[in-house]
Enzyme design. Structure first.
Site, PDB file in Angstrom:
ATOM      1  N   TYR A 116       0.696  -0.891  -0.067  1.00  0.00           N
ATOM      2  CA  TYR A 116      -0.074   0.548  -0.596  1.00  0.00           C
ATOM      3  C   TYR A 116       1.418   1.239   0.119  1.00  0.00           C
ATOM      4  CZ  TYR A 116      -4.000  -3.105   1.646  1.00  0.00           C
ATOM      5  OH  TYR A 116      -5.104  -4.128   1.752  1.00  0.00           O
ATOM      6  N   HIS A 154     -10.774  -7.514  -3.952  1.00  0.00           N
ATOM      7  CA  HIS A 154     -10.537  -7.233  -2.508  1.00  0.00           C
ATOM      8  C   HIS A 154     -11.254  -8.317  -1.870  1.00  0.00           C
ATOM      9  CE1 HIS A 154      -7.315  -5.009  -0.255  1.00  0.00           C
ATOM     10  NE2 HIS A 154      -7.893  -6.090   0.455  1.00  0.00           N
ATOM     11  N   ASP A 214      -6.928  -0.904  -5.306  1.00  0.00           N
ATOM     12  CA  ASP A 214      -9.024  -0.959  -4.562  1.00  0.00           C
ATOM     13  C   ASP A 214      -8.788  -0.378  -3.706  1.00  0.00           C
ATOM     14  OD1 ASP A 214      -8.391  -2.895  -3.166  1.00  0.00           O
ATOM     15  OD2 ASP A 214      -9.217  -4.837  -4.309  1.00  0.00           O
TER      16      ASP A 214
END
Ligand SMILES: Cc1cc2nc3c(=O)[nH]c(=O)nc-3n(C[C@H](O)[C@H](O)[C@H](O)COP(=O)(O)O)c2cc1C
Ligand SMILES: CCCCC(=O)C(=O)O
Length: 359
Positions: A135, A254, A163
């Site tokens: 991330y 996800h 996402d």
């Protein structure tokens, strides 16, 4: 209950063994969990149309993805907080994946440091295929430091989760008051750089609403590792990813944990694969529970699939052995599905094998 004979039974066993709050963390999705259910249901709505009398013999399952040879086209999706499933945590998962010869995408939010995850994988196989999920953090220096650690640990691709400009709304978590990790469990990759003794501060992850294609460009400037964009559902985004230099894309919602009511990922695979047009590998995750699910994804254009929850169920049920068993089940199921479809290898599957809506 006897030994689980399929992934669903592994989930039953995991549910029995886990703290219910942690079971809910793993199993749940966003809001009404429409997409969580859709991911699995959409596979069941696709029928297989096997070829007969092909003399294909026993199938070979091996694939190469971004230069990494894998013993089958099933990899481990990045999932956070394995310590909540089993005391051996990501160490056990890494050993099982390496022993099975499958690619593991280690999560940035791992409860074991990436250096240790890699070391455990190397105990199980000489040259394990480990990728690292990232991330990107608003602090570019910290992001770069994490990337350097992943590189130094021997990770061979960087998987950027696209996402998650914010965390999805998880109502089971809210109901359970699950907002913090238990004492002693930490995201070991989020320690401040220069804390080799691991005594100091651990950062909070930031899921930044500002994340953009520019972050991808920035990463390209920081690392030579292949960059994989995870969480693509639209052909236009897939095209942009390729144009921006992505080395692979993962069709994913996800596991239904971010925006609820997005379509099942398998329904987005063919449009994305068409847009990518073979320029880079296309991977898929979300709802893969059976060898027949794997073959459907291969047929519709995936080079490989990834599993999230099934590996966690194996880990919760039996640590390293549990993950090994889940991978073994899927391997046997995939081999069976391929031979029954008249295919000698994953590369022999095509869209003619799949019919929509008839079962
Ligand atoms: C408990 C859990 C934690 C996850 N953590 C992450 C994560 O840290 N980073 C990420 O990119 N995806 C994460 N995911 C999403 C998975 O990578 C994957 O997209 C999803 O689990 C696939 O669906 P499946 O669980 O139906 O196989 C997580 C999923 C679960 C279930
Ligand atoms: C901040 C936790 C994010 C982990 C994750 O991606 C998930 O649970 O789906």
């Amino acid at each position: 209950m006897g030994a689980p004979v399929n992934v669903r039974e592994f989930e039953d066993l995991a549910r029995e063994r886990l703290d219910p709050v942690h079971y809910d963390y793993f199993a749940s999705g966003a809001q009404d969990e429409v997409t969580v259910r859709a991911n699995e249901a959409a596979f069941a709505r696709l029928a297989l149309l096997p070829r007969v009398l092909r003399g294909a013999g026993t199938p070979r399952l091996g694939v190469t993805v971004l230069g990494d040879e894998a013993s089958m086209p099933v990899m481990l999706a990045p999932t956070a907080f394995h310590r909540l499933a089993h005391p051996d945590a990501e160490r056990a998962t890494a050993r099982a994946a390496a022993k099975a010869g499958v690619i593991m995408i280690a999560a940035m939010l791992s409860t074991v440091a990436i250096e240790e995850v890699a070391a455990e994988a190397r105990k199980a196989a000489p040259d394990p295929a480990l990728w690292f999920q990232l991330y990107p953090q608003p602090d570019p220096a910290f992001t770069e430091a994490v990337v350097r650690r992943a590189e130094a640990a021997g990770c061979r691709a960087l998987v950027v989760t696209a996402d998650s400009p914010a965390l999805g709304r998880n109502e089971r978590g809210d109901r359970n008051g699950f907002h913090d990790l238990p004492p002693g469990v930490r995201c070991e990759n989020l320690r401040e750089p220069g804390d080799p003794a691991r005594t100091g501060h651990v950062r909070q992850v930031v899921l930044s609403p500002g994340i953009s294609w520019d972050d991808l460009d920035r990463l390209r400037g920081v690392t030579d590792l292949p960059i994989v964009v995870k969480g693509v559902l639209r052909p236009d985004d897939a095209r942009l990813a390729v144009e921006r230099g992505a080395d692979a894309v993962i069709v994913s919602n996800h596991g239904g944990r971010q925006l609820d009511t997005v379509p099942a990922s398998i329904t987005r695979l063919a449009p994305v694969a068409e847009a990518v047009a073979g320029r880079v590998p296309v991977l898929l995750d979300g709802g893969v529970r059976r060898g027949t699910d794997v073959i459907k994804a291969l047929a519709l254009g995936a080079d490989a699939v990834a599993i999230g929850r099934p590996a966690l169920w194996g880990l919760a049920a039996g640590g390293e052995d549990g993950v090994t068993e889940v991978l073994g089940l899927l391997r046997r199921e995939l081999e069976n599905a391929l031979v029954l479809c008249g295919c000698a290898a994953p590369q022999e599957t095509g869209p003619d094998l799949v019919q929509e809506g008839a079962c």
